[in-house]
Design a protein around this motif. Structure first.
Motif, PDB file in Angstrom:
ATOM      1  N   ALA A  50       0.834  -1.211   0.000  1.00  0.00           N
ATOM      2  CA  ALA A  50       0.000   0.000   0.000  1.00  0.00           C
ATOM      3  C   ALA A  50       0.865   1.257   0.000  1.00  0.00           C
ATOM      4  O   ALA A  50       2.004   1.248   0.478  1.00  0.00           O
ATOM      5  N   SER A  51       0.292   2.341  -0.522  1.00  0.00           N
ATOM      6  CA  SER A  51       1.009   3.612  -0.542  1.00  0.00           C
ATOM      7  C   SER A  51       0.028   4.775  -0.467  1.00  0.00           C
ATOM      8  O   SER A  51      -1.156   4.632  -0.748  1.00  0.00           O
ATOM      9  N   VAL A  52       0.572   5.917  -0.068  1.00  0.00           N
ATOM     10  CA  VAL A  52      -0.155   7.183  -0.089  1.00  0.00           C
ATOM     11  C   VAL A  52       0.667   8.100  -0.980  1.00  0.00           C
ATOM     12  O   VAL A  52       1.878   8.256  -0.783  1.00  0.00           O
ATOM     13  N   PRO A  53       0.038   8.721  -2.000  1.00  0.00           N
ATOM     14  CA  PRO A  53       0.810   9.536  -2.940  1.00  0.00           C
ATOM     15  C   PRO A  53       1.436  10.766  -2.280  1.00  0.00           C
ATOM     16  O   PRO A  53       1.093  11.120  -1.144  1.00  0.00           O
ATOM     17  N   ARG A  54       2.307  11.392  -3.021  1.00  0.00           N
ATOM     18  CA  ARG A  54       3.007  12.587  -2.531  1.00  0.00           C
ATOM     19  C   ARG A  54       1.989  13.589  -1.989  1.00  0.00           C
ATOM     20  O   ARG A  54       0.960  13.837  -2.598  1.00  0.00           O
ATOM     21  N   HIS A  55       2.316  14.142  -0.823  1.00  0.00           N
ATOM     22  CA  HIS A  55       1.422  15.090  -0.173  1.00  0.00           C
ATOM     23  C   HIS A  55       2.237  16.087   0.651  1.00  0.00           C
ATOM     24  O   HIS A  55       3.400  15.849   0.964  1.00  0.00           O
ATOM     25  N   ARG A  56       1.584  17.193   0.971  1.00  0.00           N
ATOM     26  CA  ARG A  56       2.209  18.242   1.786  1.00  0.00           C
ATOM     27  C   ARG A  56       1.496  18.304   3.135  1.00  0.00           C
ATOM     28  O   ARG A  56       0.271  18.253   3.201  1.00  0.00           O
ATOM     29  N   GLY A  88       4.600  22.047   6.112  1.00  0.00           N
ATOM     30  CA  GLY A  88       5.229  22.414   4.845  1.00  0.00           C
ATOM     31  C   GLY A  88       6.070  21.316   4.235  1.00  0.00           C
ATOM     32  O   GLY A  88       6.468  21.405   3.076  1.00  0.00           O
ATOM     33  N   SER A  89       6.369  20.238   4.981  1.00  0.00           N
ATOM     34  CA  SER A  89       7.165  19.144   4.423  1.00  0.00           C
ATOM     35  C   SER A  89       6.319  18.318   3.462  1.00  0.00           C
ATOM     36  O   SER A  89       5.090  18.311   3.541  1.00  0.00           O
ATOM     37  N   GLU A  90       6.997  17.648   2.518  1.00  0.00           N
ATOM     38  CA  GLU A  90       6.327  16.837   1.496  1.00  0.00           C
ATOM     39  C   GLU A  90       6.995  15.479   1.404  1.00  0.00           C
ATOM     40  O   GLU A  90       8.210  15.369   1.546  1.00  0.00           O
ATOM     41  N   HIS A  91       6.189  14.462   1.140  1.00  0.00           N
ATOM     42  CA  HIS A  91       6.716  13.117   0.891  1.00  0.00           C
ATOM     43  C   HIS A  91       5.583  12.223   0.409  1.00  0.00           C
ATOM     44  O   HIS A  91       4.422  12.606   0.419  1.00  0.00           O
ATOM     45  N   SER A  92       5.946  11.022  -0.025  1.00  0.00           N
ATOM     46  CA  SER A  92       4.971   9.957  -0.254  1.00  0.00           C
ATOM     47  C   SER A  92       5.309   8.862   0.754  1.00  0.00           C
ATOM     48  O   SER A  92       6.401   8.837   1.310  1.00  0.00           O
ATOM     49  N   VAL A  93       4.364   7.974   1.010  1.00  0.00           N
ATOM     50  CA  VAL A  93       4.535   6.948   2.038  1.00  0.00           C
ATOM     51  C   VAL A  93       4.115   5.605   1.456  1.00  0.00           C
ATOM     52  O   VAL A  93       3.163   5.534   0.679  1.00  0.00           O
ATOM     53  N   TRP A  94       4.803   4.542   1.857  1.00  0.00           N
ATOM     54  CA  TRP A  94       4.433   3.201   1.418  1.00  0.00           C
ATOM     55  C   TRP A  94       4.875   2.186   2.463  1.00  0.00           C
ATOM     56  O   TRP A  94       5.637   2.506   3.377  1.00  0.00           O
ATOM     57  N   SER A  95       4.369   0.971   2.304  1.00  0.00           N
ATOM     58  CA  SER A  95       4.783  -0.128   3.167  1.00  0.00           C
ATOM     59  C   SER A  95       4.813  -1.403   2.331  1.00  0.00           C
ATOM     60  O   SER A  95       3.770  -1.876   1.895  1.00  0.00           O
TER      61      SER A  95
END
Length: 117
Positions: A50-56, A88-95
């Motif tokens: 699973a993942s969550v797309p790039r977000h701020r 203000g930080s940005e990233h995408s997340v996955w596992s």
């Protein structure tokens, strides 16, 4: 008197809780939903892959990994890891293998994928 309690979260107590849909292959158990300008607190369950797309982050986000490994562009965070993402930080997340995290958001995040949708 506490507003809400979830017992034994660090020893698997989350397995007894009911989770609902959040994003594709990620489910949520709200401990305290967003209300007005108050933060939201929840458990997120990532299925393997699973993942969550790039977000701020529009506000502070704090995460405690309860089980499995959560990853982003800066590394892999195993069970017991505590992560702070500044406003203000940005990233995408996955596992890759799946994970359970306890998360608190000061404000909802802005998902970039949804800007063009």
């Amino acid at each position: 008197m506490p507003e809400t309690i979830r017992e034994r979260l660090t020893s698997g107590g989350w397995k007894e809780l009911e989770f609902g849909p959040f994003r594709d292959a990620v489910s949520i158990h709200w401990i305290r939903p967003f209300e007005g300008d108050q933060p939201g607190v929840a458990l997120l369950k990532y299925e393997p892959g699973a993942s969550v797309p790039r977000h701020r982050h529009e506000g502070l986000e704090t995460i405690l990994v309860l089980d499995g490994v959560q990853s982003d562009e800066t590394g892999d965070y195993a069970s017991g890891s505590y992560i702070v993402n500044a406003p203000g930080s940005e990233h995408s997340v996955w596992s890759e293998a799946g994970c359970i995290v306890l998360i608190q958001w000061d404000r909802p995040v802005k998902i970039f994928e949804e800007e063009t949708a």
